[in-house]
Design a protein around this motif. Structure first.
Motif, PDB file in Angstrom:
ATOM      1  N   SER A 198       0.817  -1.195   0.000  1.00  0.00           N
ATOM      2  CA  SER A 198       0.000   0.000   0.000  1.00  0.00           C
ATOM      3  C   SER A 198       0.858   1.253   0.000  1.00  0.00           C
ATOM      4  CB  SER A 198      -0.903   0.011   1.233  1.00  0.00           C
ATOM      5  OG  SER A 198      -0.113   0.026   2.402  1.00  0.00           O
ATOM      6  N   SER A 199       0.265   2.363  -0.387  1.00  0.00           N
ATOM      7  CA  SER A 199       0.999   3.620  -0.447  1.00  0.00           C
ATOM      8  C   SER A 199       0.939   4.329   0.894  1.00  0.00           C
ATOM      9  CB  SER A 199       0.394   4.505  -1.534  1.00  0.00           C
ATOM     10  OG  SER A 199       1.089   5.719  -1.611  1.00  0.00           O
ATOM     11  N   GLY A 200       2.011   5.082   1.228  1.00  0.00           N
ATOM     12  CA  GLY A 200       2.039   5.803   2.498  1.00  0.00           C
ATOM     13  C   GLY A 200       2.114   7.298   2.258  1.00  0.00           C
ATOM     14  N   GLU A 249       5.210   1.456   1.764  1.00  0.00           N
ATOM     15  CA  GLU A 249       5.190   2.807   1.226  1.00  0.00           C
ATOM     16  C   GLU A 249       5.775   2.881  -0.181  1.00  0.00           C
ATOM     17  OE1 GLU A 249       7.205   5.314   3.974  1.00  0.00           O
ATOM     18  OE2 GLU A 249       5.877   4.819   5.649  1.00  0.00           O
ATOM     19  N   ILE A 250       6.737   2.013  -0.475  1.00  0.00           N
ATOM     20  CA  ILE A 250       7.397   2.024  -1.782  1.00  0.00           C
ATOM     21  C   ILE A 250       7.677   0.591  -2.214  1.00  0.00           C
ATOM     22  CG2 ILE A 250       8.509   4.263  -1.387  1.00  0.00           C
ATOM     23  CD1 ILE A 250      11.138   2.723  -0.815  1.00  0.00           C
ATOM     24  N   GLU A 251       7.939   0.437  -3.491  1.00  0.00           N
ATOM     25  CA  GLU A 251       8.530  -0.800  -3.994  1.00  0.00           C
ATOM     26  C   GLU A 251      10.005  -0.502  -4.180  1.00  0.00           C
ATOM     27  OE1 GLU A 251       8.339  -3.999  -7.706  1.00  0.00           O
ATOM     28  OE2 GLU A 251       6.933  -2.310  -7.615  1.00  0.00           O
ATOM     29  N   PHE A 252      10.864  -1.327  -3.630  1.00  0.00           N
ATOM     30  CA  PHE A 252      12.293  -1.044  -3.558  1.00  0.00           C
ATOM     31  C   PHE A 252      13.070  -2.027  -4.417  1.00  0.00           C
ATOM     32  CE2 PHE A 252      15.875   0.981  -1.738  1.00  0.00           C
ATOM     33  CZ  PHE A 252      16.823   0.031  -1.424  1.00  0.00           C
ATOM     34  N   VAL A 253      13.934  -1.507  -5.276  1.00  0.00           N
ATOM     35  CA  VAL A 253      14.744  -2.340  -6.174  1.00  0.00           C
ATOM     36  C   VAL A 253      16.212  -1.965  -5.969  1.00  0.00           C
ATOM     37  CG1 VAL A 253      15.130  -3.104  -8.536  1.00  0.00           C
ATOM     38  CG2 VAL A 253      12.870  -2.290  -7.852  1.00  0.00           C
ATOM     39  N   ALA A 254      17.013  -2.914  -5.507  1.00  0.00           N
ATOM     40  CA  ALA A 254      18.426  -2.649  -5.233  1.00  0.00           C
ATOM     41  C   ALA A 254      19.304  -3.263  -6.323  1.00  0.00           C
ATOM     42  CB  ALA A 254      18.814  -3.216  -3.873  1.00  0.00           C
ATOM     43  N   PHE A 255      20.276  -2.507  -6.797  1.00  0.00           N
ATOM     44  CA  PHE A 255      21.182  -2.945  -7.855  1.00  0.00           C
ATOM     45  C   PHE A 255      22.603  -3.071  -7.321  1.00  0.00           C
ATOM     46  CE2 PHE A 255      17.738  -0.588  -9.737  1.00  0.00           C
ATOM     47  CZ  PHE A 255      17.427  -1.262 -10.907  1.00  0.00           C
ATOM     48  N   GLU A 256      23.415  -3.815  -8.032  1.00  0.00           N
ATOM     49  CA  GLU A 256      24.838  -3.897  -7.710  1.00  0.00           C
ATOM     50  C   GLU A 256      25.629  -4.161  -8.984  1.00  0.00           C
ATOM     51  OE1 GLU A 256      24.909  -8.599  -6.325  1.00  0.00           O
ATOM     52  OE2 GLU A 256      25.323  -7.016  -4.881  1.00  0.00           O
ATOM     53  N   PRO A 257      26.951  -4.002  -8.946  1.00  0.00           N
ATOM     54  CA  PRO A 257      27.750  -4.172 -10.165  1.00  0.00           C
ATOM     55  C   PRO A 257      27.691  -5.601 -10.712  1.00  0.00           C
ATOM     56  CG  PRO A 257      28.982  -3.003  -8.483  1.00  0.00           C
ATOM     57  CD  PRO A 257      27.755  -3.535  -7.818  1.00  0.00           C
ATOM     58  N   ALA A 258      27.884  -5.718 -12.016  1.00  0.00           N
ATOM     59  CA  ALA A 258      27.978  -7.029 -12.640  1.00  0.00           C
ATOM     60  C   ALA A 258      29.298  -7.682 -12.250  1.00  0.00           C
ATOM     61  CB  ALA A 258      27.897  -6.896 -14.158  1.00  0.00           C
ATOM     62  N   LYS A 259      29.316  -9.003 -12.224  1.00  0.00           N
ATOM     63  CA  LYS A 259      30.548  -9.720 -11.903  1.00  0.00           C
ATOM     64  C   LYS A 259      31.441  -9.824 -13.138  1.00  0.00           C
ATOM     65  CE  LYS A 259      28.638 -12.571  -8.178  1.00  0.00           C
ATOM     66  NZ  LYS A 259      28.314 -13.942  -7.739  1.00  0.00           N
ATOM     67  N   TYR A 263      20.705   2.635   3.665  1.00  0.00           N
ATOM     68  CA  TYR A 263      19.992   1.538   3.002  1.00  0.00           C
ATOM     69  C   TYR A 263      18.711   1.208   3.759  1.00  0.00           C
ATOM     70  CZ  TYR A 263      19.572  -3.091   0.729  1.00  0.00           C
ATOM     71  OH  TYR A 263      19.145  -4.190   0.026  1.00  0.00           O
ATOM     72  N   ALA A 264      18.796   1.176   5.091  1.00  0.00           N
ATOM     73  CA  ALA A 264      17.646   0.816   5.925  1.00  0.00           C
ATOM     74  C   ALA A 264      16.514   1.829   5.821  1.00  0.00           C
ATOM     75  CB  ALA A 264      18.076   0.662   7.385  1.00  0.00           C
ATOM     76  N   GLN A 265      16.835   3.097   5.543  1.00  0.00           N
ATOM     77  CA  GLN A 265      15.791   4.104   5.383  1.00  0.00           C
ATOM     78  C   GLN A 265      14.803   3.693   4.295  1.00  0.00           C
ATOM     79  OE1 GLN A 265      15.053   7.182   6.712  1.00  0.00           O
ATOM     80  NE2 GLN A 265      16.701   7.296   8.214  1.00  0.00           N
ATOM     81  N   PHE A 266      15.291   3.025   3.269  1.00  0.00           N
ATOM     82  CA  PHE A 266      14.444   2.669   2.136  1.00  0.00           C
ATOM     83  C   PHE A 266      13.869   1.255   2.266  1.00  0.00           C
ATOM     84  CE2 PHE A 266      17.119   6.136   0.893  1.00  0.00           C
ATOM     85  CZ  PHE A 266      16.235   6.976   0.245  1.00  0.00           C
ATOM     86  N   THR A 267      14.656   0.312   2.773  1.00  0.00           N
ATOM     87  CA  THR A 267      14.104  -1.030   2.961  1.00  0.00           C
ATOM     88  C   THR A 267      12.985  -1.023   4.000  1.00  0.00           C
ATOM     89  OG1 THR A 267      15.860  -1.538   4.564  1.00  0.00           O
ATOM     90  CG2 THR A 267      16.231  -2.213   2.290  1.00  0.00           C
ATOM     91  N   SER A 268      13.119  -0.186   5.031  1.00  0.00           N
ATOM     92  CA  SER A 268      12.059  -0.125   6.050  1.00  0.00           C
ATOM     93  C   SER A 268      10.775   0.440   5.464  1.00  0.00           C
ATOM     94  CB  SER A 268      12.523   0.723   7.245  1.00  0.00           C
ATOM     95  OG  SER A 268      12.751   2.062   6.858  1.00  0.00           O
ATOM     96  N   ARG A 269      10.884   1.408   4.558  1.00  0.00           N
ATOM     97  CA  ARG A 269       9.687   1.955   3.919  1.00  0.00           C
ATOM     98  C   ARG A 269       9.045   0.929   2.990  1.00  0.00           C
ATOM     99  NH1 ARG A 269       9.071   7.270   4.881  1.00  0.00           N
ATOM    100  NH2 ARG A 269      10.872   8.355   5.780  1.00  0.00           N
ATOM    101  N   ALA A 270       9.873   0.113   2.356  1.00  0.00           N
ATOM    102  CA  ALA A 270       9.336  -0.947   1.509  1.00  0.00           C
ATOM    103  C   ALA A 270       8.582  -1.970   2.345  1.00  0.00           C
ATOM    104  CB  ALA A 270      10.468  -1.612   0.732  1.00  0.00           C
ATOM    105  N   LYS A 271       9.152  -2.329   3.497  1.00  0.00           N
ATOM    106  CA  LYS A 271       8.492  -3.321   4.354  1.00  0.00           C
ATOM    107  C   LYS A 271       7.180  -2.792   4.926  1.00  0.00           C
ATOM    108  CE  LYS A 271      12.858  -5.562   5.553  1.00  0.00           C
ATOM    109  NZ  LYS A 271      13.937  -5.709   6.554  1.00  0.00           N
ATOM    110  N   LYS A 272       7.085  -1.467   5.087  1.00  0.00           N
ATOM    111  CA  LYS A 272       5.852  -0.866   5.598  1.00  0.00           C
ATOM    112  C   LYS A 272       4.826  -0.618   4.495  1.00  0.00           C
ATOM    113  CE  LYS A 272       8.015   2.526   7.746  1.00  0.00           C
ATOM    114  NZ  LYS A 272       8.286   3.735   8.562  1.00  0.00           N
TER     115      LYS A 272
END
Length: 354
Positions: free
Chosen positions: A32-34, A90-100, A79-88
């Motif tokens: 849901s949206s917050g 408020e947002i859909e959270f997509v995390a990226f990292e470098p290719a191997k 990082y936790a500022q955004f993952t916590s909002r996703a768990k609540k």
């Protein structure tokens, strides 16, 4: 940048992206949206009032390194500022990292970022101008954390390295220090052209060094020649090179420094142990002070420092993004966070030479 418009509502939950590969975003999906919190000090406009959305905004986290150990890293609170909002929800959270695989570049593949169809993004410490320039062409709201994205059409939230260095300079002068040595850190420049020296002084540490110099202005204290912490495969090799450079400078100057300023806690701890192994006592023979990014919990390290908080960085970063998602389109904004000074046993008054 185009205004944020929610996509059409799709019945049922979005399919899980499954187990990510090194180049695939990791998604935290919620329901849901917050509410949106306006940035303190800015006058909320009509456009900032949230309207019922058909789905929650999709926020990307563009990280400069791998995600498998981010929960224990220096920037975990950001990082936790955004993952916590996703768990609540408020947002859909997509995390990226470098290719191997070679060549390793400290940012995610642009194709993966573009394919994720983000509504907004957070760039965590990505300093590569070419990457940021390409990313800006996507035309989505973004905030650059821990790197001032000068010239880019998105917001930045950074620590004030100049103010931190000036505070250290003033603290050293207040204790009577007269000879200050700065150890900086070099890194490999992934944008260096063929044939050029790939090692450069890290821009963050340049800012901190300049701040210390500014804090000493108007005094008779001497700012000594720079020592560089040069990356090597083995840490003990780095320590040997740094100690050898220190001995050469001491021989040239004809005396020892009264204080050493190091660019981060990691370098400081290693150098402190190396000096103590040679018979030095800190701060009886010389003082040490550093810079440190910390969590909410106090870290008893025994080294004096100016301290920055990634938790404090995450709050304005979210507020800036939230305003843009709600329709605000001001020019790119720059937020600088001042550090706190933590006095510890490694910083004492000026002592007699070793």
């Amino acid at each position: 940048m185009p205004s944020y418009r929610p996509r059409r509502k799709v019945p049922g939950p979005r399919k899980s992206p499954g187990v990510p590969h090194s180049h695939t975003p990791t998604s935290l999906k919620t329901a849901s949206s917050g509410s949106l919190t306006p940035l303190r000090g800015l006058t909320p406009a009509k456009a900032l009032t949230p309207t019922p959305a058909t789905r929650m905004p999709r926020i990307g986290f563009l990280n400069w390194g791998t995600l498998h150990n981010i929960e224990g890293s220096y920037c975990r609170e950001l990082y936790a500022q955004f993952t916590s909002r996703a768990k609540k929800g408020e947002i859909e959270f997509v995390a990226f990292e470098p290719a191997k695989g070679p060549p390793f570049l400290p940012y995610p593949p642009m194709a993966a970022v573009a394919a994720a169809k983000l509504d907004a993004a957070v760039s965590n410490g990505i300093w590569n101008h070419d990457f940021l320039s390409e990313f800006s062409k996507l035309g989505i709201p973004a905030v650059s954390c821990d790197h001032e994205a000068a010239g880019m059409p998105f917001d930045s939230v950074v620590f004030d390295g100049i103010a931190g260095g000036e505070r250290i300079g003033r603290e050293l002068l207040a204790r009577g220090h007269t000879d200050i040595l700065f150890i900086s850190r070099q890194r490999y420049d992934t944008g260096a052209v063929a044939g050029a020296d790939p090692l450069i002084e890290d821009p963050t540490y340049i800012e901190r060094r300049v701040g210390v110099q500014q804090g000493l202005l108007g005094s008779t204290a001497e700012f000594w020649p720079l020592i560089s912490w040069v990356p090597r495969e083995k840490q003990e090799d780095v320590v040997k090179l740094t100690l050898a450079a220190l001995k050469r400078i001491v021989a040239d100057m004809g005396r020892w420094p009264t204080a050493i300023v190091a660019p981060d806690l990691g370098v400081t701890v290693i150098m402190k142990k190396a000096l103590e192994a040679l018979g030095f006592r800190i701060p009886h023979h010389l003082s040490m002070v550093t810079f440190h990014s910390t969590s909410k919990r106090a870290e008893a390290v025994g080294i004096a420092r100016v301290e920055y908080s990634f938790d404090a960085m995450g709050r304005p970063a979210w507020d800036l993004l939230a305003q843009r998602l709600a329709g605000a389109r001001p020019p790119a904004r720059r937020v600088k966070l001042a550090p706190a000074f933590v006095d510890e046993a490694s910083l004492g008054p000026r002592r007699a030479e070793p």
